[in-house]
Design a protein around this motif. Sequence first.
Motif, PDB file in Angstrom:
ATOM      1  N   GLU A 129       0.844  -1.201   0.000  1.00 54.16           N
ATOM      2  CA  GLU A 129       0.000   0.000   0.000  1.00 54.16           C
ATOM      3  C   GLU A 129       0.884   1.257   0.000  1.00 54.16           C
ATOM      4  O   GLU A 129       0.629   2.209  -0.752  1.00 54.16           O
ATOM      5  N   LYS A 162      -3.963  -0.477  -7.502  1.00 54.29           N
ATOM      6  CA  LYS A 162      -5.135   0.274  -7.012  1.00 54.29           C
ATOM      7  C   LYS A 162      -4.871   1.768  -7.013  1.00 54.29           C
ATOM      8  O   LYS A 162      -5.795   2.571  -7.147  1.00 54.29           O
ATOM      9  N   TYR A 163      -3.622   2.136  -6.854  1.00 55.12           N
ATOM     10  CA  TYR A 163      -3.257   3.551  -6.795  1.00 55.12           C
ATOM     11  C   TYR A 163      -2.876   4.112  -8.168  1.00 55.12           C
ATOM     12  O   TYR A 163      -2.604   5.302  -8.289  1.00 55.12           O
TER      13      TYR A 163
END
Length: 289
Positions: A129, A162-163
């Motif tokens: 993340e 996702k980013y």
Amino acid sequence: MSFRKAVRLACGFAGGSAVLVCAAVAADNHGYFGERCRFRKTLAAVHAAQPSVFPTANGWDYNWDKREPSSMVNGKRKESAGDSENPDGENNKPKATRYICLIRHSQYNLKGEGDKERVLTPLGREQAELTGQRLAALGLKYNVLIHSSMTRATETANIISKYLPGVELESCDLLREGAPIEPVPPVSHWKPDAAQYHEDGARIEAAFRRYIHRADPKQKEDSFEIIVCHANVIRYFVCRALQFPPEGWLRMGLNNGSITWLTIRPSGRVGLRSLGDSGFMPPDKLSRT
């Protein structure tokens, strides 16, 4: 010249230019300092302490990726300098720079029996993340996100993606972890057999040739590419790209989720902008497993 003056001269060289030390050695070889053995020993010690002033390599090979323009015209190397004005030569000149971010996968379960069980740990998912957030914060227009087909690299890439909405994901078996080449110096805790080096080395070298090279002449704009793979693969890529002895790959260490950034110019020059950057992670999130 007196022995005392000669010693003072040599000691002065120790803090100065290595070129002067070489000159002093040459003078001594010609007998200018006489037969003073004590001075010869002192001078030899000073000379040994200085870095070599002569290059030990053969220089930079601009055609390291076999894409140097002069070797690409009609598939043949040009025979004379007069061909430099050939329009085909201009068409074969790369114009764009490639920026390649090599990401080491996040921490994973080392106790897994096989690849499928070696999934990311909770910390590993947090690391991915953070890496995704860092890549997004750079504000670059990424062209592609390629990842090793091993579970830990695939999971890391999926979290990072996702980013980076809209960036295409690609999987590649060539990027799987392995033993690229026998390290020098050797280590006692990790000794694959010769067959593994032979098989993995060929595959990882094939991955290097596929992904690490200057831009295609048809590429008009600079590109930003992400490759999520493994520590051994990344370290080998760095040595090969910088034309360092590849046997030195194991001397580098990379944290999980770290970013290594290679820049490949149209001329074939390669730069290492960062190696294993993980400064964007809090200290309690760092690991190397």
